[in-house]
Design an enzyme around this catalytic site. Structure first.
Site, mmCIF file in Angstrom:
data_model
loop_
_atom_site.group_PDB
_atom_site.id
_atom_site.type_symbol
_atom_site.label_atom_id
_atom_site.label_comp_id
_atom_site.label_asym_id
_atom_site.label_seq_id
_atom_site.Cartn_x
_atom_site.Cartn_y
_atom_site.Cartn_z
ATOM 1 N N VAL A 135 -2.346 1.999 -2.341
ATOM 2 C CA VAL A 135 -2.175 1.955 -0.779
ATOM 3 C C VAL A 135 -1.644 0.411 -0.460
ATOM 4 O O VAL A 135 -2.424 -0.563 -0.900
ATOM 5 C CB VAL A 135 -3.476 2.175 0.014
ATOM 6 C CG1 VAL A 135 -3.039 1.869 1.305
ATOM 7 C CG2 VAL A 135 -4.000 3.518 -0.481
ATOM 8 N N LYS A 136 -0.770 0.035 0.029
ATOM 9 C CA LYS A 136 0.001 -1.177 0.579
ATOM 10 C C LYS A 136 -0.650 -1.108 1.811
ATOM 11 O O LYS A 136 -0.595 -0.306 2.733
ATOM 12 C CB LYS A 136 1.563 -1.066 0.472
ATOM 13 C CG LYS A 136 1.998 -1.038 -0.951
ATOM 14 C CD LYS A 136 3.560 -0.890 -0.833
ATOM 15 C CE LYS A 136 4.060 -2.207 -0.615
ATOM 16 N NZ LYS A 136 5.535 -2.206 -0.842
#
Length: 220
Positions: free
Chosen positions: A90-91
Site C-alpha cells: 500500500v502506497k
C-alpha cells in the site's frame, strides 16, 4: 553495515510494457500510483485485474496507492487494496494524514510505502513508524532546484538500523539509478523505457551478433 542487494521495479500500468519485463525476470515487481494508472488508460475498477495479471506473471510485489485526503479515507481505501492478495503493498502519501494512516497500516501488518517524500526529516518519520519503503522523487527534486541525489542519500542514512529503505522513483535515466546505487540506495523504480536503456549497450549487442555469426561458421 552489509549493503542491501539492489532491486529494480517497473513503474507503469502499461501491461504491454510491464509483462515482458516480468517475464524476463529483471524486475522484482510493479509500482503504480493514480497518475500512472490514468496515464495507462486504466480505471479504479481495473485494479483487481491488474493485480491478478501481474501476480500471474511473476511480480513479487505490486504497489497501489490509497486515496481520500484524510486518515479515515486512506485506511478505508487501503482495506480494498490489501484484500487483493499477499503480494500487494500500500502506497500512502507523505502528508500528516498519510503518516497517521501509514502508522496504523504498519501496526496491522501491511507492507507500506510512504510516497512523495521530499525531506530527510520525513524519511526519519517513515523509519520511526516502521514503513518498509520510502519513495522520494529524484526527477521532481531536481526540477524544484533541490540536490536530490544528496538528499536521497541522506534519507537512506537516517534509515540505518530500521526496517525502512529508500525505493527511489522519478528516475529518468540509467545514470540516475547507478548514481544513487553508488550512494547506497537499494531499491529503484523506473518507467519501462528507462529500464530498457539500463539493459542495453551497443557493444553488448554487436558482441552477441559476432558470437552468433561465429557459431554459424562453426556449423551450428
Amino acid at each position: 553495515m552489509t549493503p542491501i542487494a539492489p532491486r529494480l521495479y517497473v513503474d507503469s500500468a502499461d501491461v504491454d510494457r510491464v509483462s515482458p519485463l516480468l517475464a524476463a525476470g529483471v524486475v522484482h515487481g510493479v509500482t503504480t500510483n493514480p497518475t500512472i494508472l490514468e496515464r495507462g488508460g486504466r480505471t479504479a475498477a481495473e485494479i483487481p485485474d491488474l493485480y491478478a495479471r501481474w501476480e500471474s506473471e511473476g511480480a513479487r510485489e505490486i504497489f497501489f496507492q490509497t486515496w481520500g485526503g484524510d486518515t479515515a479515507s486512506f485506511l478505508r481505501n487501503a482495506e480494498g487494496i490489501r484484500a487483493l492478495g499477499d503480494r500487494v503493498a500500500v502506497k500512502v502519501p507523505a502528508t500528516a494524514a498519510g503518516f497517521a494512516a501509514a502508522a496504523a497500516l504498519v501496526r496491522e501488518g501491511a507492507t507500506v510505502l510512504v510516497t512523495a517524500v521530499y525531506s530527510v526529516a520525513q524519511a526519519l518519520a517513515c523509519a520511526s513508524i516502521g514503513a518498509q519503503y520510502i519513495a522520494p522523487y529524484l526527477g521532481r527534486m531536481r526540477d524544484a532546484g533541490l540536490d536530490g541525489d544528496a538528499t536521497i542519500a541522506r534519507m537512506q542514512e537516517v534509515c540505518a538500523g530500521s526496517a525502512s529503505n529508500v525505493l527511489a522513483a522519478s528516475l529518468r535515466s540509467p545514470d540516475d539509478i547507478t548514481g544513487l546505487r553508488l550512494a547506497g540506495i537499494p531499491y529503484f523504480t523506473a518507467a519501462p523505457d528507462v529500464l530498457d536503456r539500463l539493459l542495453f549497450h551497443e557493444v553488448s549487442d554487436s558482441s552477441a551478433a559476432e558470437f552468433d555469426a561465429a557459431m554459424v561458421r562453426l556449423g551450428a
